[in-house]
Design a protein around this motif. Structure first.
Motif, PDB file in Angstrom:
ATOM      1  N   HIS A 137       0.799  -1.270  -0.068  1.00  0.00           N
ATOM      2  CA  HIS A 137      -0.266  -0.062  -0.048  1.00  0.00           C
ATOM      3  C   HIS A 137       0.746   1.108   0.021  1.00  0.00           C
ATOM      4  CE1 HIS A 137      -4.096  -1.315   0.323  1.00  0.00           C
ATOM      5  NE2 HIS A 137      -3.535  -2.350   1.038  1.00  0.00           N
ATOM      6  N   ALA A 138       2.136   1.531   0.764  1.00  0.00           N
ATOM      7  CA  ALA A 138       2.987   2.545   0.850  1.00  0.00           C
ATOM      8  C   ALA A 138       3.498   2.668  -0.474  1.00  0.00           C
ATOM      9  CB  ALA A 138       3.941   2.132   2.022  1.00  0.00           C
ATOM     10  N   LEU A 139       3.829   1.757  -0.992  1.00  0.00           N
ATOM     11  CA  LEU A 139       4.537   1.797  -2.453  1.00  0.00           C
ATOM     12  C   LEU A 139       3.504   2.255  -3.338  1.00  0.00           C
ATOM     13  CD1 LEU A 139       6.511  -1.532  -2.939  1.00  0.00           C
ATOM     14  CD2 LEU A 139       7.483   0.764  -2.370  1.00  0.00           C
ATOM     15  N   LEU A 140       2.147   1.773  -3.371  1.00  0.00           N
ATOM     16  CA  LEU A 140       1.187   2.301  -4.340  1.00  0.00           C
ATOM     17  C   LEU A 140       0.926   3.810  -4.216  1.00  0.00           C
ATOM     18  CD1 LEU A 140      -0.997   1.800  -6.591  1.00  0.00           C
ATOM     19  CD2 LEU A 140      -2.291   0.998  -4.703  1.00  0.00           C
ATOM     20  N   HIS A 141       0.784   4.156  -2.984  1.00  0.00           N
ATOM     21  CA  HIS A 141       0.470   5.558  -2.727  1.00  0.00           C
ATOM     22  C   HIS A 141       1.823   6.408  -3.066  1.00  0.00           C
ATOM     23  CE1 HIS A 141      -3.315   5.458  -0.411  1.00  0.00           C
ATOM     24  NE2 HIS A 141      -2.962   4.171  -0.294  1.00  0.00           N
ATOM     25  N   ALA A 142       3.005   6.150  -2.922  1.00  0.00           N
ATOM     26  CA  ALA A 142       4.117   6.760  -3.144  1.00  0.00           C
ATOM     27  C   ALA A 142       4.060   6.839  -4.520  1.00  0.00           C
ATOM     28  CB  ALA A 142       5.551   6.058  -2.725  1.00  0.00           C
ATOM     29  N   ALA A 143       3.999   5.707  -5.326  1.00  0.00           N
ATOM     30  CA  ALA A 143       3.907   5.955  -6.765  1.00  0.00           C
ATOM     31  C   ALA A 143       2.744   6.821  -7.459  1.00  0.00           C
ATOM     32  CB  ALA A 143       3.555   4.483  -7.300  1.00  0.00           C
ATOM     33  N   ILE A 144       1.634   6.817  -6.880  1.00  0.00           N
ATOM     34  CA  ILE A 144       0.514   7.672  -7.314  1.00  0.00           C
ATOM     35  C   ILE A 144       0.527   9.192  -6.976  1.00  0.00           C
ATOM     36  CG2 ILE A 144      -1.897   8.396  -6.830  1.00  0.00           C
ATOM     37  CD1 ILE A 144      -2.552   5.339  -6.243  1.00  0.00           C
ATOM     38  N   ARG A 145       1.337   9.321  -5.794  1.00  0.00           N
ATOM     39  CA  ARG A 145       1.814  10.832  -5.529  1.00  0.00           C
ATOM     40  C   ARG A 145       3.024  11.321  -6.404  1.00  0.00           C
ATOM     41  NH1 ARG A 145       1.447   8.848  -0.337  1.00  0.00           N
ATOM     42  NH2 ARG A 145       3.551   8.686  -0.062  1.00  0.00           N
ATOM     43  N   ALA A 146       3.767  10.411  -7.072  1.00  0.00           N
ATOM     44  CA  ALA A 146       4.725  10.851  -7.943  1.00  0.00           C
ATOM     45  C   ALA A 146       4.409  11.163  -9.359  1.00  0.00           C
ATOM     46  CB  ALA A 146       5.919   9.822  -7.853  1.00  0.00           C
ATOM     47  N   LEU A 147       2.799  10.707  -9.478  1.00  0.00           N
ATOM     48  CA  LEU A 147       2.445  11.162 -11.328  1.00  0.00           C
ATOM     49  C   LEU A 147       2.369  12.673 -11.187  1.00  0.00           C
ATOM     50  CD1 LEU A 147      -0.455   8.557 -11.014  1.00  0.00           C
ATOM     51  CD2 LEU A 147       1.790   8.396 -12.313  1.00  0.00           C
ATOM     52  N   PRO A 148       2.348  13.010 -12.600  1.00  0.00           N
ATOM     53  CA  PRO A 148       1.897  14.393 -12.732  1.00  0.00           C
ATOM     54  C   PRO A 148       0.738  14.731 -12.323  1.00  0.00           C
ATOM     55  CG  PRO A 148       3.004  13.385 -14.780  1.00  0.00           C
ATOM     56  CD  PRO A 148       2.848  12.281 -13.807  1.00  0.00           C
ATOM     57  N   GLY A 149       0.533  15.750 -11.814  1.00  0.00           N
ATOM     58  CA  GLY A 149      -0.843  16.600 -11.390  1.00  0.00           C
ATOM     59  C   GLY A 149      -1.942  15.948 -12.194  1.00  0.00           C
ATOM     60  N   GLU A 150      -2.241  16.363 -13.527  1.00  0.00           N
ATOM     61  CA  GLU A 150      -3.356  16.107 -14.074  1.00  0.00           C
ATOM     62  C   GLU A 150      -3.455  14.487 -14.156  1.00  0.00           C
ATOM     63  OE1 GLU A 150      -2.389  18.180 -17.791  1.00  0.00           O
ATOM     64  OE2 GLU A 150      -3.663  19.843 -16.834  1.00  0.00           O
ATOM     65  N   GLN A 151      -2.355  13.953 -14.488  1.00  0.00           N
ATOM     66  CA  GLN A 151      -2.638  12.135 -14.411  1.00  0.00           C
ATOM     67  C   GLN A 151      -3.184  11.656 -13.045  1.00  0.00           C
ATOM     68  OE1 GLN A 151       0.982  10.504 -16.100  1.00  0.00           O
ATOM     69  NE2 GLN A 151       1.151  11.896 -17.751  1.00  0.00           N
ATOM     70  N   ARG A 152      -2.614  11.953 -11.948  1.00  0.00           N
ATOM     71  CA  ARG A 152      -2.994  11.633 -10.607  1.00  0.00           C
ATOM     72  C   ARG A 152      -4.432  12.008 -10.377  1.00  0.00           C
ATOM     73  NH1 ARG A 152       0.589  14.296  -8.019  1.00  0.00           N
ATOM     74  NH2 ARG A 152      -0.676  16.195  -7.389  1.00  0.00           N
ATOM     75  N   GLU A 153      -4.817  13.276 -11.077  1.00  0.00           N
ATOM     76  CA  GLU A 153      -6.102  13.699 -10.606  1.00  0.00           C
ATOM     77  C   GLU A 153      -7.224  12.623 -11.448  1.00  0.00           C
ATOM     78  OE1 GLU A 153      -8.077  17.830 -10.768  1.00  0.00           O
ATOM     79  OE2 GLU A 153      -7.411  17.367 -12.769  1.00  0.00           O
ATOM     80  N   ALA A 154      -6.855  12.628 -12.601  1.00  0.00           N
ATOM     81  CA  ALA A 154      -7.790  11.695 -13.370  1.00  0.00           C
ATOM     82  C   ALA A 154      -7.859  10.189 -12.624  1.00  0.00           C
ATOM     83  CB  ALA A 154      -7.346  11.507 -14.648  1.00  0.00           C
ATOM     84  N   LEU A 155      -6.416   9.610 -12.320  1.00  0.00           N
ATOM     85  CA  LEU A 155      -6.580   8.286 -11.721  1.00  0.00           C
ATOM     86  C   LEU A 155      -7.281   8.383 -10.388  1.00  0.00           C
ATOM     87  CD1 LEU A 155      -4.902   5.299 -12.111  1.00  0.00           C
ATOM     88  CD2 LEU A 155      -3.286   6.323 -10.424  1.00  0.00           C
ATOM     89  N   VAL A 156      -7.082   9.151  -9.674  1.00  0.00           N
ATOM     90  CA  VAL A 156      -7.821   9.121  -8.449  1.00  0.00           C
ATOM     91  C   VAL A 156      -9.388   9.509  -8.653  1.00  0.00           C
ATOM     92  CG1 VAL A 156      -8.220  10.396  -6.276  1.00  0.00           C
ATOM     93  CG2 VAL A 156      -6.064  10.260  -6.784  1.00  0.00           C
ATOM     94  N   LEU A 157      -9.720  10.123  -9.436  1.00  0.00           N
ATOM     95  CA  LEU A 157     -11.401  10.274  -9.658  1.00  0.00           C
ATOM     96  C   LEU A 157     -11.937   8.785 -10.224  1.00  0.00           C
ATOM     97  CD1 LEU A 157     -11.442  13.841 -11.260  1.00  0.00           C
ATOM     98  CD2 LEU A 157     -12.455  13.048  -9.176  1.00  0.00           C
TER      99      LEU A 157
END
Length: 197
Positions: free
Chosen positions: A130-150
């Motif tokens: 879980h920690a690795l996944l969260h770190a990988a998500i946080r490292a994404l560019p903002g627009e990509q992270r936003e789309a993925l989270v949504l």
């Protein structure tokens, strides 16, 4: 027993002055909205302010509400615009300095509950994943992270994400595709580093 009212019907009732309708909307969407902003916001200290401002803006705009899109996309748009305003007004941290969203604590609690009775080694391994996944998500560019989270955490469709982010469906698809490619590559790299350690 009557079917529960849709979000849009509740908002129309709230527009007419029905306070319990607002309470139900808040119950349904407060956690999801908080998580969405927590993943996007570069400073944890701003999250509560943005979410509170979004609900206050919804209250102020209730008289003009027309159900043209899903209520959730309407609410998330309000919050996203407030986040953008705050980012323009204040200096933002680089993406690498993003704090872990409060949603991470919830994910850890759920992981703990799912693995009750599991061995300590299995529980630790799950927390590390879980920690690795969260770190990988946080490292994404903002627009990509936003789309993925949504998509992944809020369950929004491509079209709903497009409405919230003011992007075309093709742009949203591209952001999601690049986000998934980067996530896979980063997780493979992290897994490889862990295996060689």
């Amino acid at each position: 027993m009557p079917a529960p009212l849709s979000d849009e019907d509740l908002m129309l009732s709230y527009r007419a002055g029905d306070l319990p309708a607002f309470r139900e909307l808040y119950r349904r969407h407060s956690l999801g909205l908080y998580r969405f902003i927590a993943w996007r916001c570069p400073r944890q200290a701003w999250v509560d302010e943005i979410v509170q401002d979004a609900w206050a803006s919804l209250h102020a705009a209730r008289a003009g509400y027309q159900p043209q899109a899903a209520f959730r996309t309407y609410l998330y748009q309000i919050a996203r615009h407030r986040l953008i305003d705050i980012l323009r007004q204040r200096e933002a941290l680089p993406a690498a300095d993003l704090p872990a969203p409060d949603g991470q604590a919830e994910f850890e609690r759920l992981a703990d509950a799912a693995h009750e009775g599991a061995s300590p080694e299995a529980s630790l391994e799950q927390k590390q994943r879980h920690a690795l996944l969260h770190a990988a998500i946080r490292a994404l560019p903002g627009e990509q992270r936003e789309a993925l989270v949504l998509q992944q955490f809020s369950g929004m469709s491509i079209e709903e994400i497009g409405v919230v982010t003011a992007a075309s469906a093709e742009t949203v698809k591209s952001r999601l595709r690049y986000a998934m490619q980067k996530l896979r590559a980063r997780l493979q790299n992290l897994a490889g580093e862990g295996a060689s350690a």
